[in-house]
Write a protein that holds these residues in place. Structure first.
Motif, PDB file in Angstrom:
ATOM      1  N   GLU A 319     -74.005 -78.486 -84.275  1.00 26.76           N
ATOM      2  CA  GLU A 319     -74.020 -79.636 -84.959  1.00 26.76           C
ATOM      3  C   GLU A 319     -74.124 -79.219 -86.571  1.00 26.76           C
ATOM      4  O   GLU A 319     -75.346 -78.168 -85.957  1.00 26.76           O
ATOM      5  N   PRO A 333     -73.910 -87.451 -85.332  1.00 25.93           N
ATOM      6  CA  PRO A 333     -72.550 -86.681 -85.139  1.00 25.93           C
ATOM      7  C   PRO A 333     -72.113 -87.361 -84.433  1.00 25.93           C
ATOM      8  O   PRO A 333     -71.175 -86.714 -83.998  1.00 25.93           O
ATOM      9  N   ARG A 337     -68.610 -87.207 -88.075  1.00 28.22           N
ATOM     10  CA  ARG A 337     -68.458 -85.888 -88.677  1.00 28.22           C
ATOM     11  C   ARG A 337     -67.293 -85.549 -88.988  1.00 28.22           C
ATOM     12  O   ARG A 337     -66.289 -85.683 -89.499  1.00 28.22           O
ATOM     13  N   ASP A 784     -68.469 -77.954 -91.260  1.00 25.11           N
ATOM     14  CA  ASP A 784     -68.903 -77.717 -89.697  1.00 25.11           C
ATOM     15  C   ASP A 784     -67.578 -77.667 -88.838  1.00 25.11           C
ATOM     16  O   ASP A 784     -66.204 -78.358 -88.970  1.00 25.11           O
TER      17      ASP A 784
END
Ligand SMILES: [Zn+2]
Length: 1042
Positions: A319, A333, A337, A784
């Motif tokens: 993450e 998360p 996210r 991400d």
């Protein structure tokens, strides 16, 4: 699906016949005769054909008899329009009529209650059109019936939209009104978890109220809070500084009052970081990007590229931590996210970001033990929300004016603090009661919603089962496993004692079952007898499930009146809503919603018509899904056939109702029963949020503009989710509404308003902040990969519904190329690296995930590379998967186990399942034994030269047998016990699906290819590239026009 107007009472499509208010004579609660194919009314009866209706064993029963008025065969039906099941003799037909007489107590509604209604008919087979014939959809005679009310939609709008007092009286008296005045004063307190409690909670979401034991209540004062856990840790984490310091000004960041006390955890400089976007250290570039030498000749294939050095996500999902560190009060998360934690400050900057700007939201993600979502009850104060934008109070609001006002972090409006909620603020602007206010310190909280958040009493949990009992359903063993599993779950269905349950089975006819435990007046059929309170009718339900398999043991019927059964289920459920669980074994063949074989025409592939195979042909399914959603019904589809079942059409029901599709191709009880049993058990017993709606708010200047997943939109940004659970995630894309953002921080707030299984209205609220950045490099730094891959997967699957597979794959590749090219251009001056692929460190796994996505079941190859049904099912499944689960499916775990198995000194539970190998056949040693785990199945691969001792230990005499017929079970030796421990670890690491184990020998085709080799995503296979080639292609394309 189209947007629906929330202000419109959108129940125009009310079925003409209301099952619960209509007189018995118009109820559908009869077995229908042979159903007419695709004519307007699904329930029009066929003319009597005595041979199909053997003399009934009873002449009366609780169900409507043939004397009921209105059951007349429609004369307009011509025999040629009818599709009849093959004539059945009495002996081969239906259950043995004595079957139910064995039931002892309580006095069953005598056998006939659960008997085939067919058998109850003494006259001509009669059926009732439950709906007016209106083009196959539920008809639209609206106004004269009492209507189920929509769920409260007050999340997005002020309470004036809520029709308080308009409580419909359609809920059985057994359902308590949960919001008695005294209840509002009850303060839910979640005490610190003791070890025993912790164990007992198992895998369920602890914060859910449906599990009474996990939510002990005790009286206390309003408002109730659970102490924020971090404050009890001495010397540990200090509560973050009040957001006031950087929120107090309406326009962006202004330093707060001088901070002098040492208790404030941040220096002023640090506190500026969130708003100012943390500066990139001068050496940041070195840290932030990676490069890979591709040889001295750019683009050359085999010179210089070190395949082993290619980045691989062998540690699984990692993450993005930076934003969470900047904003420690953000929700976790698991819940939310962002594709990048850096929100671009301008539209021009956003247009240079090619990987989708948005969020993946899993509103009910399970919390780790010890970090449960705190429950907050504002009692008579009411929930504190912004007067203008309806944002819920959260850690990022700022208290001003000595604590008398609070400023909304989303819209900046200054709100009054209600008297009951007032608390003094200290010199730093912090409320003195902060440690008793989880809603002001935690990113995730749950509010108890008062009465204005409902327009009808909270519904009870309701499970209605629609079960195919045609010949294949019986012979595959599906019916028996389903009946046994449902029975075994009865104790654990959420919401006892309010839980409602009902059953309907079908082949060419529909069979209804009266489950009432006590029938004082058994000759008056009550439509709501088909749905009963589980605890009141428990014995009847159990007896029914016990006898269900034998009832149809001799059934030779091959037909499926699925569409009519679906409409009947809709009528039964529409008063309350709930979960409709469908078990379908064949292609629907009779009545409305009848489907045809398609998808076997290879010529369609590669043409503009290819996508049409992946979408439903008959609008019936989409229309039904829309109706189900309106009436708070979520549909889960279990499909079992090895032949074409048109999952594209059936899955639509799940897609638009927040449901799920489970697929067990060629189901055979002997092989697949464990998988079905586990997955059905989880489906039935996991905590569920009912009649819910979800909205994501965000700060000024940005807006969520598209949503992707299994749901239906009720208005532009309100997701209707008749049922939600921890296994469901949704993606949303963000747009900038203004050319330039003037704020330093963007806030997001996810709010899920739902009814808990225990019958409370609740609002789960997650809040997060992210910095606004002015620099593309910063967007990359905060990227991400997991969120990006989740969003791109959903977009690509959606693209396959209107384009060729190839187009969908190309769109994924193109986005990666554009993103890497943009990145390269960013640093072109500093790094004129010839023959090197430059990519951001944060995205180093993106190329491989992109390749894996292109090779995933929904997108891979063409006609021959995946069965159409398999493809469609995988598409529906991936649309709902949370990030971690998706990443594991795309890049599964490969483990070598032979050393561990033969090593007698290694303890049985000592195996480390995190030692993953690259997914390439080069990882496979012919002397080894390996496990492959993609989260949906396990494959054990035996190398050609693997020690025979292992095979004998694990399989005994079965080692020489056909592996497709062998199922692995624990044997009495250490090696076998060790293997079972490994299985257990793999399965416990994510219980949302059950991984059935398949055995594969090296070289044994096609089994090895299907189960393993085609899933080694780094290998070149068919027309698809291997990892190294793919990497080189990306590199070349990045270089073009660079
Ligand atoms: Zn506001």
């Amino acid at each position: 699906m189209g947007t629906e107007n929330p202000s419109r009472p959108n129940y125009a499509l009310r079925p003409a016949t209301n099952p619960l208010s209509a007189p018995p004579s118009t109820t559908p609660f009869l077995s229908s005769g042979p159903v007419i194919r695709s004519e307007a009314s699904a329930f029009r009866p066929a003319p009597p054909t005595p041979s199909q209706f053997p003399t009934p064993p009873f002449s009366s029963g609780p169900l409507v008899g043939s004397e009921a008025p209105g059951f007349r065969p429609q004369p307009s039906v011509r025999p040629s329009e009818l599709v009849r099941p093959p004539p059945l003799t009495q002996s081969s037909y239906g259950p043995p009529t004595t079957g139910f007489q064995r039931f002892p107590t309580p006095p069953l509604p005598s056998a006939d209650h659960m008997q085939h209604p067919r058998s109850l008919l003494s006259g001509p087979p009669v059926v009732t059109p439950p709906t007016r014939p209106q083009g196959g959809s539920v008809s639209s005679q609206a106004s004269s019936y009492s209507q189920p009310q929509p769920p409260s939609i007050s999340m997005g709008s002020p309470p004036q939209n809520i029709k308080t007092g308009q409580i419909i009286s359609n809920v059985p008296p057994s359902i308590d009104r949960p919001f008695s005045p005294s209840r509002q004063n009850i303060q839910p307190i979640s005490p610190p978890m003791g070890p025993s409690q912790a164990t007992a909670r198992g895998t369920f979401q602890p914060a859910f109220p449906g599990y009474v034991s996990s939510q002990p209540y005790s009286s206390a004062q309003v408002p109730s809070v659970r102490p924020a856990p971090f404050q009890s840790q001495p010397g540990g984490y200090t509560p973050p500084a009040p957001p006031a310091t950087f929120l107090a000004q309406p326009r962006g960041y202004m330093p707060g009052p001088p901070v002098t006390t040492s208790s404030v955890p941040y220096s002023r400089d640090q506190m500026q970081l969130p708003g100012m976007a943390p500066p990139i250290p001068s050496q940041g570039l070195v840290e932030d990007f990676s490069s890979l030498s591709l040889g001295s000749v750019p683009g050359s294939f085999d010179s210089g590229l070190d395949v082993k050095a290619l980045p691989r996500p062998l540690d699984g999902d990692v993450e993005q931590k930076s934003v969470a560190e900047m904003y420690p009060m953000n929700c976790g998360p698991r819940v939310l996210r962002l594709t990048t934690g850096g929100i671009p400050n301008s539209q021009s900057l956003a247009s240079r970001w090619h990987l989708g700007l948005g969020a993946i939201v899993c509103p009910l993600a399970e919390s780790p033990l010890g970090d449960e979502v705190p429950i907050v009850n504002f009692g008579t104060t009411g929930i504190i929300r912004c007067r203008r934008c309806r944002t819920y109070v959260n850690p990022y609001v700022a208290f001003t004016d000595h604590g008398r006002k609070w400023r909304c972090n989303i819209c900046s409006l200054l709100n009054d603090v209600p008297g009951e909620y007032f608390a003094h603020v200290d010199a730093n602007g912090r409320r003195v009661d902060l440690d008793q206010r989880p809603e002001l310190t935690k990113g995730s909280v749950e509010f108890i919603a008062p009465a204005e958040y409902m327009v009808r009493p909270p519904m009870p949990p309701l499970y209605f089962f629609l079960i195919d009992v045609s010949i294949s359903a019986v012979q595959s063993g599906m019916l028996e496993v389903v009946a046994q599993t449902i029975k075994s779950c009865l104790d654990n269905l959420p919401g006892s004692p309010r839980t409602q349950i009902g059953f309907l089975t079908y082949d060419s006819t529909l069979h209804f079952y009266n489950m009432k435990a006590n029938l004082d007046d058994i000759f008056v059929p009550l439509p709501d007898d088909l749905l009963v309170n589980l605890s009141e009718s428990r014995t009847v339900v159990e007896a029914f499930l016990d006898s269900l398999p034998s009832m149809f043991q001799e059934n030779m019927n091959v037909e499926s009146a699925f569409g009519p059964a679906l409409k009947a289920a809709f009528m039964v459920m529409s008063q309350l809503g709930g979960k409709l669980i469908i078990f379908q074994n064949t292609l629907p063949s009779l009545g409305v919603g009848r489907l045809r074989l398609r998808g076997d025409d290879i010529r369609v592939y590669g043409t503009d018509k290819e996508h049409s195979l992946r979408v439903p042909e008959d609008p019936f399914y989409k229309q039904m899904a829309a109706e189900f959603t309106k009436y708070q019904v979520a549909v889960n589809v279990y499909a079992f056939s090895g032949k074409y079942t048109d999952i594209a059409s059936l899955g639509t029901l799940a897609k638009y109702t927040g449901g799920q599709v489970y697929y067990y191709p060629c189901f055979l009880s002997a092989i697949h029963k464990d998988k079905l049993r586990h997955e059905l058990t989880r489906d039935l017993t996991r905590e569920t949020a009912w009649e819910s709606v979800m909205r994501i708010r965000c700060g000024k200047g940005v807006r969520f503009t598209s949503f992707h997943g299994n749901f239906m939109l009720r208005s532009t940004d309100l997701l209707a989710l008749p049922a939600v659970d921890c296994d469901k995630a949704y993606a949303a894309q963000l747009s900038l509404e203004e050319t330039l953002l003037t704020t330093q921080t963007v806030y997001f707030q996810v709010a899920l308003l739902y009814t808990s299984s225990s019958g409370e209205r609740r609002i789960r609220v997650h809040t997060a902040a992210a910095p606004v950045v002015a620099d593309l490099g910063e967007m990359y730094r905060l990227a991400d990969t997991g969120a990006i891959v989740s969003l791109l997967s959903r977009l690509a699957i959606e693209k396959t519904l209107s384009n060729k597979l190839e187009d969908a794959r190309n769109s994924v590749r193109l986005r990666i190329v554009k993103a890497f090219r943009e990145y390269r251009n960013l640093y072109a001056v500093q790094h004129r690296l010839v023959g090197r692929m430059i990519y951001p460190e944060s995205l180093k796994f993106l190329p491989l995930y992109g390749l894996a996505l292109s090779k995933s079941t929904p997108l891979r190859g063409g006609y021959a590379d995946a069965q159409l049904d398999e493809r469609c099912e995988a598409g529906y499944t991936i649309m709902a998967l949370p990030v971690k689960k998706l990443l594991k499916l795309l890049y599964p775990t490969l483990l070598r186990i032979d050393d561990f198995l033969v090593n007698s000194s290694a303890p049985a539970d000592d195996f480390d399942i995190s030692k993953r190998l690259p997914l390439t056949s080069e990882s496979l040693d012919t002397r080894g034994v390996y496990i492959f785990d993609d989260g949906f199945r396990l494959v054990i691969w035996f190398g050609r030269s693997a020690s025979p001792e292992i095979a004998r230990g694990l399989l005994g005499e079965d080692f020489g047998a056909d592996f497709s017929k062998v199922s692995l079970s624990q044997r009495d030796n250490e090696m076998s016990r060790k293997l079972m421990k490994i299985f257990q670890k793999c399965r416990e690491s994510d219980p949302s699906y059950y991984q059935l184990c398949h055995l594969v020998r090296q070289g044994e085709q096609p089994r090895e290819g299907y189960f393993l080799l085609s899933n080694l995503v780094e290998d070149q296979a068919g027309g698809a590239s291997g990892y190294a080639d793919w990497f080189m292609q990306l590199h070349r394309q990045v270089q073009q026009n660079a």
